[in-house]
Design a protein around this motif. Sequence first.
Motif, PDB file in Angstrom:
ATOM      1  N   CYS A 134      22.303  34.507  45.960  1.00  9.53           N
ATOM      2  CA  CYS A 134      22.908  33.870  44.802  1.00  9.53           C
ATOM      3  C   CYS A 134      23.830  34.911  44.191  1.00  9.53           C
ATOM      4  O   CYS A 134      23.366  35.981  43.788  1.00  9.53           O
ATOM      5  CB  CYS A 134      21.798  33.442  43.829  1.00  9.53           C
ATOM      6  SG  CYS A 134      22.309  33.150  42.138  1.00  9.53           S
ATOM      7  N   GLY A 135      25.119  34.620  44.171  1.00 10.18           N
ATOM      8  CA  GLY A 135      26.054  35.604  43.649  1.00 10.18           C
ATOM      9  C   GLY A 135      27.313  34.942  43.129  1.00 10.18           C
ATOM     10  O   GLY A 135      27.595  33.787  43.451  1.00 10.18           O
ATOM     11  N   MET A 136      28.044  35.666  42.280  1.00 10.12           N
ATOM     12  CA  MET A 136      29.260  35.121  41.691  1.00 10.12           C
ATOM     13  C   MET A 136      30.357  36.170  41.740  1.00 10.12           C
ATOM     14  O   MET A 136      30.115  37.335  41.421  1.00 10.12           O
ATOM     15  CB  MET A 136      28.997  34.707  40.240  1.00 10.12           C
ATOM     16  CG  MET A 136      30.242  34.210  39.518  1.00 10.12           C
ATOM     17  SD  MET A 136      29.881  33.517  37.896  1.00 10.12           S
ATOM     18  CE  MET A 136      29.731  34.995  36.924  1.00 10.12           C
ATOM     19  N   THR A 137      31.534  35.730  42.123  1.00 10.28           N
ATOM     20  CA  THR A 137      32.689  36.615  42.097  1.00 10.28           C
ATOM     21  C   THR A 137      33.574  36.218  40.930  1.00 10.28           C
ATOM     22  O   THR A 137      33.863  35.034  40.757  1.00 10.28           O
ATOM     23  CB  THR A 137      33.486  36.509  43.410  1.00 10.28           C
ATOM     24  OG1 THR A 137      32.650  36.952  44.470  1.00 10.28           O
ATOM     25  CG2 THR A 137      34.742  37.361  43.366  1.00 10.28           C
ATOM     26  N   ILE A 138      33.974  37.191  40.128  1.00  8.62           N
ATOM     27  CA  ILE A 138      34.933  36.940  39.056  1.00  8.62           C
ATOM     28  C   ILE A 138      36.244  37.577  39.490  1.00  8.62           C
ATOM     29  O   ILE A 138      36.304  38.780  39.716  1.00  8.62           O
ATOM     30  CB  ILE A 138      34.472  37.567  37.729  1.00  8.62           C
ATOM     31  CG1 ILE A 138      33.044  37.118  37.394  1.00  8.62           C
ATOM     32  CG2 ILE A 138      35.438  37.218  36.606  1.00  8.62           C
ATOM     33  CD1 ILE A 138      32.452  37.857  36.216  1.00  8.62           C
ATOM     34  N   GLU A 139      37.273  36.732  39.615  1.00  9.20           N
ATOM     35  CA  GLU A 139      38.578  37.269  39.983  1.00  9.20           C
ATOM     36  C   GLU A 139      39.242  37.796  38.724  1.00  9.20           C
ATOM     37  O   GLU A 139      39.112  37.201  37.656  1.00  9.20           O
ATOM     38  CB  GLU A 139      39.461  36.163  40.591  1.00  9.20           C
ATOM     39  CG  GLU A 139      38.718  35.213  41.486  1.00  9.20           C
ATOM     40  CD  GLU A 139      39.098  35.340  42.938  1.00  9.20           C
ATOM     41  OE1 GLU A 139      40.155  35.936  43.228  1.00  9.20           O
ATOM     42  OE2 GLU A 139      38.331  34.860  43.782  1.00  9.20           O
ATOM     43  N   THR A 140      39.948  38.863  38.868  1.00 13.18           N
ATOM     44  CA  THR A 140      40.603  39.551  37.756  1.00 13.18           C
ATOM     45  C   THR A 140      39.747  39.518  36.484  1.00 13.18           C
ATOM     46  O   THR A 140      40.064  38.817  35.523  1.00 13.18           O
ATOM     47  CB  THR A 140      41.996  38.958  37.463  1.00 13.18           C
ATOM     48  OG1 THR A 140      41.838  37.556  37.222  1.00 13.18           O
ATOM     49  CG2 THR A 140      42.964  39.187  38.587  1.00 13.18           C
TER      50      THR A 140
END
Length: 624
Positions: free
Chosen positions: A283-289
């Motif tokens: 379970c993971g999340m990428t935040i762009e910029t």
Amino acid sequence: MWLKYLFTFIILTVLISLTGAQSNIPIYDVRLKNLMTMQQGIGWPLQLRVVKGLEALLRLSSSEANNQNCEVLTPSGLQFNVNSPPSGRFESWSGGCGVRVKNVESSDAGRWRLTFTSGNNSITGWSELHVEEDTPSYKPVDPISLQDGQTHAEVELTTLQNSYCLVTQPFSESTLVPGHCQVTLDRTTRAVQGRWNVVLGIPGRVSELEVDRNIAVETEQLASGYREDSAKLHLYCNVLHTHKNITFCRFQKNSETSGFNIMDGLSDGRYSYYGDGFKKKNCGMTIETPAANDYITWRCSVGLQEWRGTTVVQSTPMQALIRVPPKTNSASRQGGENDDVRTLFVEKDSPFTIMCRAEASLAYCWFQHPNGSQFTPVERQDGDERDFRYTGDSLQIGDCGITFAHVTDEDVGVWTCHMGPRNQLGVEETDRVNVKVTGPLAANNKEVAVNDGGAAILYCHTSNGRRPLDYCRFLSPNNVGFSIDSSVKEENAILGRFYFTPERSLDCGDCSLTISSVLDEDIGEWTCAGLLHDNTAESKDTLVLYANSKRRQPLSTASIAGMSVGLIVLACVLAGTVWYKKGKPIPWRRVTYSARADNVSLQLSGPRSSNDSSSSNEQPQPRP
Ligand SMILES: *[C@@H]1O[C@H](CO)[C@@H](O)[C@H](O)[C@H]1NC(C)=O
Ligand SMILES: *[C@@H]1O[C@H](CO)[C@@H](O)[C@H](O)[C@H]1NC(C)=O
Ligand SMILES: *[C@@H]1O[C@H](CO)[C@@H](O)[C@H](O)[C@H]1NC(C)=O
């Protein structure tokens, strides 16, 4: 006639050729009465496994047999009398008809025949010899991993063929296991973790094989953290050592209430899934910029479900905190927070809860009583056994709370909570809470210092959190009573300088009086009183307003505001006082209180009637 001779000739030829073959093809003298015993094999043992280099011991099981006239026929066709062996590798063994084969080689594998002859009788038996390669050193693979809490776990300790084994678990007695080396654990705990000693009995070997197996007990847990790469921030909370499936994956800034519902394969352009898939329990999340305010403490929540029997059961979501430090070093943020001690107002004899929060997942937390005693609430503890219990969502998300069934006067003072972060050893985080045991309505500060002519706030509120008040009244040192609520503002202040403190409210349990400019007559003991909505009796407390003549304190914004208002309304105050003393109604009072004019009795001056309220015997003494 010649046919008869021809037939006899053929028979004879066959017989001769058979007898002639005796030198290399063995012929056994099998009599019908011996046939049964022979087929069952009177050779002993019938089957024998021997590791290369060891010895094989073979014999006829017949009790009649002795080592006289005992012939051996080896699998390779060598035949000899046991008493005159062709080489030192063989010798007569046992009192009966038996042979000892030393230093067994691969070529010895096969059927060994022993024949004992006594007079007209002969007994033949065979043994099958299996020659095994030596298992030089058995290296079991990876440690065996078990799941914590699993029931009836079967632990297979070897892949070798063995006939028995002796298993010794750490700190326990040995168990002898017949047959395949496998142990069943009723319930797996971390206590079985470690090096297990296993002694194996392997067919074909006299010496037992000793192996150590490492048993690892793994607990279902979250591996959480963050990673940063080129203008991307990745947060992750992966579930380790679980057979459950992920049902949802959520990230939330710890300071906010709404978050992000992250799905495997889903993105909104800025926030997207990060990891190897729900299938791999990632379970993971990428935040762009990422923006500056993304460098903060995040909370992740992972929903899980599993099969129990034939139904799918949802289990408690697992949660963790991920602290992402700010990019620019601004480490000086914490210092100020630790200095002000929160105050907890608890009503006498009621339960109370002290709550601390850490910005990190905790392994444990404990509380120090003002008298030095320690209390450690444990999450999974059953509440009723003790007079305190854990309170909060979970230690994983940094909640550290304790609830006591009863507060006593001994509990008054400064409590310290100690929070031990998970995955990080060292100094515990601490926080302090000042516990005050009061009545249902309590003065926030029992003593309020004021500069001459300055502003003051007399603040009372409910204990045990915010509970609505039906009314709020104050009594001044010179026995002037005020009934106020939030409709009395600066602009319609009573006597021009008494009004309800802005941004507070009776509904939230506040009974708070602001004095815009303190006069001499205000110095002394004040009483605040109110009726809690759920109570049948009025509650009250006292507080002392005293002149701070020694040192001029910097004015708070509230008092500055109060003072400016005070100056503006100064004229009105004077006018108002004059007006009142003349016995005329105050025009602005009538406007403000029109809604509740009939149930509010405003006593602006003069002695209170003795039957006015239960507080009459506690009226503050006139200022000396
Ligand atoms: C062996 O057989 C012969 C002839 O059949 C017989 O005469 C002799 O007695 C037998 N010997 C024994 C020991 O049975
Ligand atoms: C978990 O996922 C597997 C594979 O997708 C599935 O076979 C299994 O039924 C799921 N279990 C539950 C409890 O949802
Ligand atoms: C401190 O107070 C607690 C709670 O009242 C009590 O149980 C404990 O015995 C006290 N400890 C000491 C050392 O007085």
